[in-house]
Design a protein around this motif. Structure first.
Motif, PDB file in Angstrom:
ATOM      1  N   LYS A   1       0.879  -1.309  -0.082  1.00  6.03           N
ATOM      2  CA  LYS A   1       0.026   0.016  -0.008  1.00  6.03           C
ATOM      3  C   LYS A   1       0.961   1.195  -0.160  1.00  6.03           C
ATOM      4  O   LYS A   1       1.783   1.041   0.841  1.00  6.03           O
ATOM      5  N   LEU A   2       0.454   2.120  -0.879  1.00 10.10           N
ATOM      6  CA  LEU A   2       1.224   3.367  -0.910  1.00 10.10           C
ATOM      7  C   LEU A   2       0.835   4.216   0.121  1.00 10.10           C
ATOM      8  O   LEU A   2      -0.273   4.308   0.662  1.00 10.10           O
ATOM      9  N   ARG A   3       2.161   4.993   0.935  1.00 13.09           N
ATOM     10  CA  ARG A   3       1.773   5.980   1.945  1.00 13.09           C
ATOM     11  C   ARG A   3       2.454   6.956   1.689  1.00 13.09           C
ATOM     12  O   ARG A   3       3.713   6.959   1.108  1.00 13.09           O
ATOM     13  N   VAL A   4       2.356   8.310   2.344  1.00  8.89           N
ATOM     14  CA  VAL A   4       3.116   9.452   2.276  1.00  8.89           C
ATOM     15  C   VAL A   4       3.992   9.601   3.411  1.00  8.89           C
ATOM     16  O   VAL A   4       3.526   9.305   4.385  1.00  8.89           O
ATOM     17  N   HIS A   5       5.396   9.442   2.943  1.00  5.69           N
ATOM     18  CA  HIS A   5       6.345   9.684   3.951  1.00  5.69           C
ATOM     19  C   HIS A   5       6.226  11.089   4.874  1.00  5.69           C
ATOM     20  O   HIS A   5       6.085  12.242   4.262  1.00  5.69           O
ATOM     21  N   LYS A   6       6.214  11.147   6.279  1.00  4.56           N
ATOM     22  CA  LYS A   6       5.762  12.126   6.903  1.00  4.56           C
ATOM     23  C   LYS A   6       6.839  13.351   6.733  1.00  4.56           C
ATOM     24  O   LYS A   6       6.419  14.348   6.657  1.00  4.56           O
ATOM     25  N   ASP A   7       8.208  13.115   6.497  1.00  8.41           N
ATOM     26  CA  ASP A   7       9.051  14.082   6.393  1.00  8.41           C
ATOM     27  C   ASP A   7       9.521  14.502   4.904  1.00  8.41           C
ATOM     28  O   ASP A   7       9.593  15.791   4.898  1.00  8.41           O
ATOM     29  N   THR A   8       9.374  13.561   3.946  1.00  6.52           N
ATOM     30  CA  THR A   8       9.588  14.084   2.639  1.00  6.52           C
ATOM     31  C   THR A   8       8.588  14.166   1.669  1.00  6.52           C
ATOM     32  O   THR A   8       8.569  14.759   0.732  1.00  6.52           O
ATOM     33  N   GLY A   9       7.465  13.712   2.282  1.00 13.43           N
ATOM     34  CA  GLY A   9       6.316  13.932   1.423  1.00 13.43           C
ATOM     35  C   GLY A   9       6.141  12.851   0.214  1.00 13.43           C
ATOM     36  O   GLY A   9       5.144  12.852  -0.649  1.00 13.43           O
ATOM     37  N   ALA A  10       7.141  12.026   0.103  1.00 13.51           N
ATOM     38  CA  ALA A  10       7.261  10.976  -0.902  1.00 13.51           C
ATOM     39  C   ALA A  10       6.427   9.895  -0.778  1.00 13.51           C
ATOM     40  O   ALA A  10       6.128   9.564   0.306  1.00 13.51           O
ATOM     41  N   GLU A  11       5.886   9.243  -1.730  1.00 15.14           N
ATOM     42  CA  GLU A  11       5.079   8.068  -1.762  1.00 15.14           C
ATOM     43  C   GLU A  11       6.051   6.809  -1.774  1.00 15.14           C
ATOM     44  O   GLU A  11       6.931   6.752  -2.350  1.00 15.14           O
ATOM     45  N   ILE A  12       5.702   5.880  -0.543  1.00 18.17           N
ATOM     46  CA  ILE A  12       6.354   4.844  -0.289  1.00 18.17           C
ATOM     47  C   ILE A  12       5.354   3.645   0.010  1.00 18.17           C
ATOM     48  O   ILE A  12       4.329   3.897   0.372  1.00 18.17           O
ATOM     49  N   PHE A  13       5.995   2.418  -0.443  1.00 20.21           N
ATOM     50  CA  PHE A  13       5.404   1.339  -0.100  1.00 20.21           C
ATOM     51  C   PHE A  13       5.510   0.903   1.424  1.00 20.21           C
ATOM     52  O   PHE A  13       6.803   0.752   2.074  1.00 20.21           O
ATOM     53  N   CYS A  14       4.496   0.730   2.258  1.00 19.88           N
ATOM     54  CA  CYS A  14       4.442   0.333   3.412  1.00 19.88           C
ATOM     55  C   CYS A  14       3.678  -1.009   3.784  1.00 19.88           C
ATOM     56  O   CYS A  14       2.786  -1.248   3.050  1.00 19.88           O
ATOM     57  N   PRO A  15       4.174  -1.815   4.655  1.00 20.90           N
ATOM     58  CA  PRO A  15       3.159  -3.102   4.744  1.00 20.90           C
ATOM     59  C   PRO A  15       2.143  -2.584   5.683  1.00 20.90           C
ATOM     60  O   PRO A  15       2.344  -1.762   6.444  1.00 20.90           O
ATOM     61  N   ARG A  16       1.005  -3.100   5.181  1.00 24.36           N
ATOM     62  CA  ARG A  16      -0.147  -2.960   5.666  1.00 24.36           C
ATOM     63  C   ARG A  16      -0.389  -3.636   7.152  1.00 24.36           C
ATOM     64  O   ARG A  16       0.261  -4.736   7.426  1.00 24.36           O
ATOM     65  N   LYS A  17      -1.036  -3.111   8.109  1.00 22.21           N
ATOM     66  CA  LYS A  17      -1.399  -3.797   9.560  1.00 22.21           C
ATOM     67  C   LYS A  17      -2.347  -4.767   9.273  1.00 22.21           C
ATOM     68  O   LYS A  17      -3.477  -4.611   8.522  1.00 22.21           O
ATOM     69  N   LEU A  18      -2.259  -5.858   9.969  1.00 20.33           N
ATOM     70  CA  LEU A  18      -3.033  -6.977  10.128  1.00 20.33           C
ATOM     71  C   LEU A  18      -4.456  -6.483  10.590  1.00 20.33           C
ATOM     72  O   LEU A  18      -5.586  -6.847  10.344  1.00 20.33           O
ATOM     73  N   LYS A  19      -4.559  -5.552  11.417  1.00 19.36           N
ATOM     74  CA  LYS A  19      -5.744  -4.879  11.947  1.00 19.36           C
ATOM     75  C   LYS A  19      -6.484  -4.470  10.924  1.00 19.36           C
ATOM     76  O   LYS A  19      -7.869  -4.562  10.660  1.00 19.36           O
ATOM     77  N   GLU A  20      -5.858  -3.645   9.931  1.00 18.55           N
ATOM     78  CA  GLU A  20      -6.759  -2.822   8.560  1.00 18.55           C
ATOM     79  C   GLU A  20      -7.081  -4.100   7.856  1.00 18.55           C
ATOM     80  O   GLU A  20      -8.133  -4.087   7.289  1.00 18.55           O
ATOM     81  N   ILE A  21      -6.229  -4.821   7.544  1.00 21.66           N
ATOM     82  CA  ILE A  21      -6.597  -6.145   6.436  1.00 21.66           C
ATOM     83  C   ILE A  21      -7.718  -6.779   7.073  1.00 21.66           C
ATOM     84  O   ILE A  21      -8.517  -7.104   6.321  1.00 21.66           O
ATOM     85  N   VAL A  22      -7.739  -7.186   8.279  1.00 22.17           N
ATOM     86  CA  VAL A  22      -8.950  -8.009   8.849  1.00 22.17           C
ATOM     87  C   VAL A  22     -10.309  -7.182   8.808  1.00 22.17           C
ATOM     88  O   VAL A  22     -11.282  -7.698   8.417  1.00 22.17           O
ATOM     89  N   ALA A  23     -10.002  -6.009   9.114  1.00 20.39           N
ATOM     90  CA  ALA A  23     -11.333  -5.036   9.153  1.00 20.39           C
ATOM     91  C   ALA A  23     -11.742  -4.942   7.710  1.00 20.39           C
ATOM     92  O   ALA A  23     -12.995  -4.944   7.696  1.00 20.39           O
ATOM     93  N   GLU A  24     -11.101  -4.864   6.572  1.00 20.07           N
ATOM     94  CA  GLU A  24     -11.478  -4.465   5.077  1.00 20.07           C
ATOM     95  C   GLU A  24     -11.828  -5.904   4.773  1.00 20.07           C
ATOM     96  O   GLU A  24     -12.936  -5.875   4.027  1.00 20.07           O
ATOM     97  N   ASN A  25     -11.398  -7.028   5.003  1.00 18.48           N
ATOM     98  CA  ASN A  25     -11.778  -8.223   4.267  1.00 18.48           C
ATOM     99  C   ASN A  25     -12.687  -9.202   4.951  1.00 18.48           C
ATOM    100  O   ASN A  25     -13.464 -10.095   4.442  1.00 18.48           O
ATOM    101  N   LEU A  26     -12.629  -9.084   6.384  1.00 18.43           N
ATOM    102  CA  LEU A  26     -13.528 -10.091   7.298  1.00 18.43           C
ATOM    103  C   LEU A  26     -14.597  -9.235   8.013  1.00 18.43           C
ATOM    104  O   LEU A  26     -15.395  -9.730   8.512  1.00 18.43           O
ATOM    105  N   GLY A  27     -14.529  -7.726   7.863  1.00 18.71           N
ATOM    106  CA  GLY A  27     -15.490  -6.981   8.532  1.00 18.71           C
ATOM    107  C   GLY A  27     -15.476  -7.074  10.065  1.00 18.71           C
ATOM    108  O   GLY A  27     -16.655  -7.132  10.499  1.00 18.71           O
ATOM    109  N   CYS A  28     -14.531  -7.418  10.551  1.00 17.22           N
ATOM    110  CA  CYS A  28     -14.357  -7.754  12.048  1.00 17.22           C
ATOM    111  C   CYS A  28     -13.272  -6.851  12.589  1.00 17.22           C
ATOM    112  O   CYS A  28     -12.262  -6.459  11.925  1.00 17.22           O
ATOM    113  N   SER A  29     -13.114  -6.305  13.992  1.00 22.07           N
ATOM    114  CA  SER A  29     -11.979  -5.920  14.485  1.00 22.07           C
ATOM    115  C   SER A  29     -11.206  -6.826  15.226  1.00 22.07           C
ATOM    116  O   SER A  29     -11.722  -7.294  16.328  1.00 22.07           O
ATOM    117  N   ILE A  30      -9.817  -6.520  15.301  1.00 26.35           N
ATOM    118  CA  ILE A  30      -8.899  -7.130  16.276  1.00 26.35           C
ATOM    119  C   ILE A  30      -7.969  -6.117  16.578  1.00 26.35           C
ATOM    120  O   ILE A  30      -8.038  -4.819  16.335  1.00 26.35           O
TER     121      ILE A  30
END
Length: 112
Positions: A1-30
């Motif tokens: 997933k692309l995210r904007v770096h806080k300091d440089t403003g550049a778009e970088i690839f960052c690993p997604r959090k399990l919490k976000e992936i579960v909420a998006e795909n399974l519809g539940c929260s952990i």
């Protein structure tokens, strides 16, 4: 997933959090705020995510494994071909060498 770096403003690839992936795909929260982190909850969530995409995942992995085997077999065959093929010799070199050491060759016999 692309995210904007806080300091440089550049778009970088960052690993997604399990919490976000579960909420998006399974519809539940952990990993809820204020609750103690549970590795059991994480592992069960990861297993449920895998089960959701299992068929496609296995097909993709089977294809990649097959493709890798084919590439390795081709490389192996090419290496064997290189190792077993004698170096090319030019007829001119053979004639010159045979004349130097005074051995009659097919060409020199025809000429005589």
């Amino acid at each position: 997933k692309l995210r904007v770096h806080k300091d440089t403003g550049a778009e970088i690839f960052c690993p997604r959090k399990l919490k976000e992936i579960v909420a998006e795909n399974l519809g539940c929260s952990i990993q809820k705020e204020g609750m103690q982190h549970s590795p059991i909850e994480d592992s069960l969530s990861a297993l449920l995510l895998y089960k959701k995409v299992r068929t496609n995942w296995e097909k993709i992995m089977e294809y990649k494994i097959h493709k890798t085997k084919m590439i390795l077999e081709k490389q192996h065959q090419e290496e064997e071909k290189i190792n077993t093929t004698p170096p090319p010799t030019s007829p001119l070199v053979v004639v010159v060498v045979s004349q130097i050491i005074n051995i009659p060759t097919y060409k020199s016999i025809l000429v005589q």
